[in-house]
Design a protein around this motif. Structure first.
Motif, PDB file in Angstrom:
ATOM      1  N   ALA A 122      -0.833   1.510 -10.800  1.00 20.27           N
ATOM      2  CA  ALA A 122      -0.152   2.740 -10.406  1.00 20.27           C
ATOM      3  C   ALA A 122       1.204   2.862 -11.106  1.00 20.27           C
ATOM      4  CB  ALA A 122       0.024   2.779  -8.887  1.00 20.27           C
ATOM      5  N   ALA A 123       1.914   1.736 -11.230  1.00 21.59           N
ATOM      6  CA  ALA A 123       3.223   1.751 -11.880  1.00 21.59           C
ATOM      7  C   ALA A 123       3.092   2.066 -13.368  1.00 21.59           C
ATOM      8  CB  ALA A 123       3.917   0.399 -11.674  1.00 21.59           C
ATOM      9  N   ALA A 124       2.106   1.466 -14.036  1.00 23.56           N
ATOM     10  CA  ALA A 124       1.908   1.718 -15.464  1.00 23.56           C
ATOM     11  C   ALA A 124       1.498   3.166 -15.713  1.00 23.56           C
ATOM     12  CB  ALA A 124       0.848   0.762 -16.017  1.00 23.56           C
ATOM     13  N   ALA A 125       0.625   3.700 -14.856  1.00 23.30           N
ATOM     14  CA  ALA A 125       0.200   5.095 -15.001  1.00 23.30           C
ATOM     15  C   ALA A 125       1.384   6.043 -14.840  1.00 23.30           C
ATOM     16  CB  ALA A 125      -0.885   5.421 -13.974  1.00 23.30           C
ATOM     17  N   LEU A 126       2.269   5.740 -13.888  1.00 24.23           N
ATOM     18  CA  LEU A 126       3.463   6.569 -13.687  1.00 24.23           C
ATOM     19  C   LEU A 126       4.387   6.491 -14.901  1.00 24.23           C
ATOM     20  CD1 LEU A 126       5.395   8.333 -12.094  1.00 24.23           C
ATOM     21  CD2 LEU A 126       6.157   6.296 -10.842  1.00 24.23           C
TER      22      LEU A 126
ATOM     23  N   GLU B 148       9.593  -0.972 -12.859  1.00 20.84           N
ATOM     24  CA  GLU B 148       9.808  -2.357 -13.319  1.00 20.84           C
ATOM     25  C   GLU B 148       9.564  -3.349 -12.188  1.00 20.84           C
ATOM     26  OE1 GLU B 148      13.353  -5.043 -15.416  1.00 20.84           O
ATOM     27  OE2 GLU B 148      13.805  -3.073 -14.558  1.00 20.84           O
ATOM     28  N   ARG B 149      10.078  -3.038 -11.007  1.00 20.83           N
ATOM     29  CA  ARG B 149       9.922  -3.935  -9.854  1.00 20.83           C
ATOM     30  C   ARG B 149       8.447  -4.057  -9.459  1.00 20.83           C
ATOM     31  NH1 ARG B 149      12.687  -1.179  -6.925  1.00 20.83           N
ATOM     32  NH2 ARG B 149      14.740  -2.008  -7.447  1.00 20.83           N
ATOM     33  N   CYS B 150       7.734  -2.940  -9.459  1.00 26.35           N
ATOM     34  CA  CYS B 150       6.317  -2.962  -9.066  1.00 26.35           C
ATOM     35  C   CYS B 150       5.454  -3.673 -10.111  1.00 26.35           C
ATOM     36  CB  CYS B 150       5.814  -1.536  -8.850  1.00 26.35           C
ATOM     37  SG  CYS B 150       6.560  -0.707  -7.426  1.00 26.35           S
ATOM     38  N   LEU B 151       5.803  -3.542 -11.381  1.00 20.88           N
ATOM     39  CA  LEU B 151       5.059  -4.252 -12.430  1.00 20.88           C
ATOM     40  C   LEU B 151       5.273  -5.761 -12.333  1.00 20.88           C
ATOM     41  CD1 LEU B 151       5.662  -1.996 -15.581  1.00 20.88           C
ATOM     42  CD2 LEU B 151       3.473  -2.388 -14.441  1.00 20.88           C
ATOM     43  N   LYS B 152       6.509  -6.152 -12.019  1.00 24.64           N
ATOM     44  CA  LYS B 152       6.832  -7.579 -11.972  1.00 24.64           C
ATOM     45  C   LYS B 152       6.293  -8.258 -10.727  1.00 24.64           C
ATOM     46  CE  LYS B 152      11.113  -7.815 -14.706  1.00 24.64           C
ATOM     47  NZ  LYS B 152      12.581  -8.036 -14.645  1.00 24.64           N
ATOM     48  N   LYS B 153       6.425  -7.599  -9.566  1.00 22.27           N
ATOM     49  CA  LYS B 153       6.125  -8.262  -8.298  1.00 22.27           C
ATOM     50  C   LYS B 153       4.825  -7.785  -7.652  1.00 22.27           C
ATOM     51  CE  LYS B 153      11.003  -9.118  -7.268  1.00 22.27           C
ATOM     52  NZ  LYS B 153      12.110  -8.985  -6.286  1.00 22.27           N
ATOM     53  N   GLY B 154       4.288  -6.653  -8.122  1.00 27.32           N
ATOM     54  CA  GLY B 154       3.098  -6.104  -7.489  1.00 27.32           C
ATOM     55  C   GLY B 154       1.823  -6.803  -7.921  1.00 27.32           C
ATOM     56  N   LYS B 155       0.746  -6.525  -7.178  1.00 24.94           N
ATOM     57  CA  LYS B 155      -0.575  -7.039  -7.532  1.00 24.94           C
ATOM     58  C   LYS B 155      -1.302  -5.971  -8.353  1.00 24.94           C
ATOM     59  CE  LYS B 155      -0.002 -10.904  -5.400  1.00 24.94           C
ATOM     60  NZ  LYS B 155      -0.623 -11.220  -4.121  1.00 24.94           N
TER      61      LYS B 155
ATOM     62  N   LYS C  29       0.833  -1.214   0.000  1.00 27.05           N
ATOM     63  CA  LYS C  29       0.000   0.000   0.000  1.00 27.05           C
ATOM     64  C   LYS C  29       0.862   1.256   0.000  1.00 27.05           C
ATOM     65  CE  LYS C  29      -4.182  -1.879   2.138  1.00 27.05           C
ATOM     66  NZ  LYS C  29      -5.121  -1.781   3.280  1.00 27.05           N
ATOM     67  N   THR C  30       1.969   1.209   0.728  1.00 25.82           N
ATOM     68  CA  THR C  30       2.875   2.360   0.751  1.00 25.82           C
ATOM     69  C   THR C  30       3.505   2.573  -0.620  1.00 25.82           C
ATOM     70  OG1 THR C  30       3.355   1.947   3.084  1.00 25.82           O
ATOM     71  CG2 THR C  30       4.881   3.375   1.893  1.00 25.82           C
ATOM     72  N   ARG C  31       3.935   1.486  -1.251  1.00 23.23           N
ATOM     73  CA  ARG C  31       4.521   1.594  -2.599  1.00 23.23           C
ATOM     74  C   ARG C  31       3.507   2.156  -3.583  1.00 23.23           C
ATOM     75  NH1 ARG C  31       6.287  -3.672  -1.347  1.00 23.23           N
ATOM     76  NH2 ARG C  31       4.821  -4.549  -2.868  1.00 23.23           N
ATOM     77  N   GLN C  32       2.282   1.639  -3.505  1.00 19.51           N
ATOM     78  CA  GLN C  32       1.238   2.113  -4.414  1.00 19.51           C
ATOM     79  C   GLN C  32       0.958   3.606  -4.206  1.00 19.51           C
ATOM     80  OE1 GLN C  32      -2.528   0.049  -4.041  1.00 19.51           O
ATOM     81  NE2 GLN C  32      -3.627   1.757  -4.998  1.00 19.51           N
ATOM     82  N   ALA C  33       0.847   4.013  -2.931  1.00 22.03           N
ATOM     83  CA  ALA C  33       0.587   5.425  -2.626  1.00 22.03           C
ATOM     84  C   ALA C  33       1.733   6.312  -3.110  1.00 22.03           C
ATOM     85  CB  ALA C  33       0.376   5.602  -1.125  1.00 22.03           C
ATOM     86  N   ALA C  34       2.953   5.827  -2.987  1.00 27.42           N
ATOM     87  CA  ALA C  34       4.110   6.601  -3.446  1.00 27.42           C
ATOM     88  C   ALA C  34       4.096   6.753  -4.964  1.00 27.42           C
ATOM     89  CB  ALA C  34       5.399   5.926  -2.988  1.00 27.42           C
ATOM     90  N   LEU C  35       3.794   5.664  -5.671  1.00 26.66           N
ATOM     91  CA  LEU C  35       3.711   5.717  -7.138  1.00 26.66           C
ATOM     92  C   LEU C  35       2.639   6.707  -7.589  1.00 26.66           C
ATOM     93  CD1 LEU C  35       3.912   1.867  -7.854  1.00 26.66           C
ATOM     94  CD2 LEU C  35       5.653   3.547  -8.486  1.00 26.66           C
ATOM     95  N   GLU C  36       1.489   6.654  -6.924  1.00 27.24           N
ATOM     96  CA  GLU C  36       0.393   7.559  -7.290  1.00 27.24           C
ATOM     97  C   GLU C  36       0.760   9.007  -6.983  1.00 27.24           C
ATOM     98  OE1 GLU C  36      -2.825   5.949  -5.063  1.00 27.24           O
ATOM     99  OE2 GLU C  36      -3.288   4.386  -6.537  1.00 27.24           O
TER     100      GLU C  36
END
Length: 451
Positions: free
Chosen positions: A144-148, A131-138, A97-104
């Motif tokens: 959020a990573a793709a939008a960024l 890249e890390r969030c796309l590979k390992k994230g849900k 959730k922290t990673r997602q919020a940071a990306l957004e």
């Protein structure tokens, strides 16, 4: 409860001990001037775990709520960059959730303000995080990573930097788009991202054709099959097919003429089948894509002839005057408005010119290619689109606006409306609408009493 226990209870909104405090810190920090009082981290405090508990570094929601106005009025460039450095570090946090919020938060900041130099220095770090969030994230983290990634390429514009980002992320985006076990929402956002990044960055024609083929393989699954009835039933995958179709249409506008001719032959007679889909957004996407294809075809051959013109115009006219009671009023109104324009484009080669105002400038959208390009970038940038039209050299080149217009601080201040003034304006407009409705109701009541 005894008083001593009450004193030890954390305040509401504060971070209690436990595993989820990192996410709470990233999303629940207060906006505004509180960030200015944050002291820089020492070397000992610079660990990721410490940053995840520091609310001053992690307030991505403030970018979403306040937009560029707060960035201009309440914080200097140094303040903004200080916050962004913290958010970039938080993309490595243990909490999803922290990673997602940071990306957004980073995405919202980049959509609201031009930060070319800052991003240029940190593009590799950001690309690695995405890249890390796309590979390992849900699902949500991947979205959020793709939008960024899309906004990152928009900031950098065409060039070797964006090419490197596409080269790194392209295979991962393609894999997610084609992965049937991945979240539909993540695949949908990745399809849009893939189209936008390829539009900006690709300099390799084979890579462009490969992207087109990838997107084609997705949205053509919605085509009407011979064994099917006359109506296409929507599925959970329909939203993915819509995004893939729109991204494909965007890329078609930058293809060489020979490739455009090939794609027209492949899709001109199959694409109209999507007009019978029971999903209004698919019908609209198919209609606007058809209008754009006609515009491209007539641009190549002024006397272009479409064999099934009569049946197509009948279908378009039916959608432009649709009155089916089983459809929602909002959907019918939106559909009729779009298909009136599509019908005019197909029958009369006409386009209703739209005017987009931003700052002291205005832009005229006078063709379907321009409209589709504008709509795509508007979807990615949201409310930051007007700012980027003023300041982003890449977008200004795309829409042929010339170099950015330089305005002094006094002119900018006179153009800007404060929040309070906007609130007063909206309140007055709301009161006027309410008054008008009341009068209208009174008239209907009088007529009812008369009869």
């Amino acid at each position: 409860m005894p008083k001593n226990k009450k004193r030890n209870t954390p305040h509401r909104g504060g971070s209690a001990g436990g595993g989820g405090s990192g996410a709470a810190a990233a999303t629940a920090a207060t906006a505004g001037g509180q960030h200015r009082n944050v002291q820089p981290f020492s070397d000992e405090d610079a660990s990721i775990e410490t940053m995840s508990h520091c609310s001053g570094y992690s307030d991505p929601s403030s970018f979403a709520e306040d937009g560029p106005e707060v960035l201009d009025e309440e914080g200097t460039q140094e303040d903004l960059e200080y916050k962004l450095k913290g958010l970039i570090d938080l993309t490595l946090d243990k909490s999803a959730k922290t990673r997602q919020a940071a990306l957004e938060g980073i995405k919202n900041a980049l959509a609201s303000k031009m930060l070319y130099e800052f991003i240029l220095e940190r593009r590799m770090t950001l690309t690695d995080s995405i890249e890390r969030c796309l590979k390992k994230g849900k699902s949500d983290e991947q979205r959020a990573a793709a939008a960024l990634a899309s906004v990152l390429c928009i900031q950098l514009g065409p060039g070797i930097e964006s090419e490197e980002i596409l080269k790194t992320l392209g295979p991962i985006l393609k894999k997610i788009i084609c992965d049937g076990s991945a979240s539909i929402q993540a695949r949908q956002t990745c399809a849009t991202c893939f189209g936008v990044c390829c539009f900006i960055a690709t300099d390799d024609i084979t890579e462009l054709y490969s992207t087109l083929e990838c997107l084609e393989n997705i949205f053509t699954k919605s085509y009407l099959k011979e064994k099917d009835t006359t109506v296409i039933c929507s599925t959970p995958n329909t939203v993915l097919h819509i995004s893939s179709l729109l991204a494909w249409t965007l890329l078609l506008t930058i293809c060489p003429i020979n490739e455009v001719k090939k794609k027209l032959e492949m899709h001109f007679h199959k694409l109209p089948s999507l007009l019978s889909c029971d999903d209004v957004n698919m019908r609209i996407a198919a209609g606007e894509s058809l209008a754009l294809l006609f515009e491209l075809a007539r641009g190549i051959e002024s006397d272009f002839f479409y064999e099934d013109m009569e049946s197509l115009t009948q279908m378009l006219r039916a959608l432009a005057t649709d009155g089916n009671k089983h459809r929602a009023k909002v959907d019918k109104r939106k559909q009729r408005s779009v298909f009136r324009d599509v019908l005019r484009a197909v029958e009369e080669r006409d386009f209703p010119t739209e005017t987009i105002k931003f700052g002291p400038e205005r832009m005229y959208i006078d063709c379907w290619v321009k409209k589709h390009t504008y709509d795509t970038f508007k979807e990615v940038l949201g409310s930051g689109m007007q700012y980027h039209l003023q300041s982003n050299e890449f977008l200004r080149n795309v829409f042929e606006l010339g170099p950015p217009v330089m305005l002094d601080a006094a002119t900018l201040k006179t153009m800007k409306i404060s929040r309070f003034e906007r609130h007063l304006y909206n309140s007055a407009a709301f009161k006027a609408r309410t008054k008008a409705r009341s009068k209208c109701r009174d008239k209907r009541a009088d007529v009812g009493e008369f009869f």
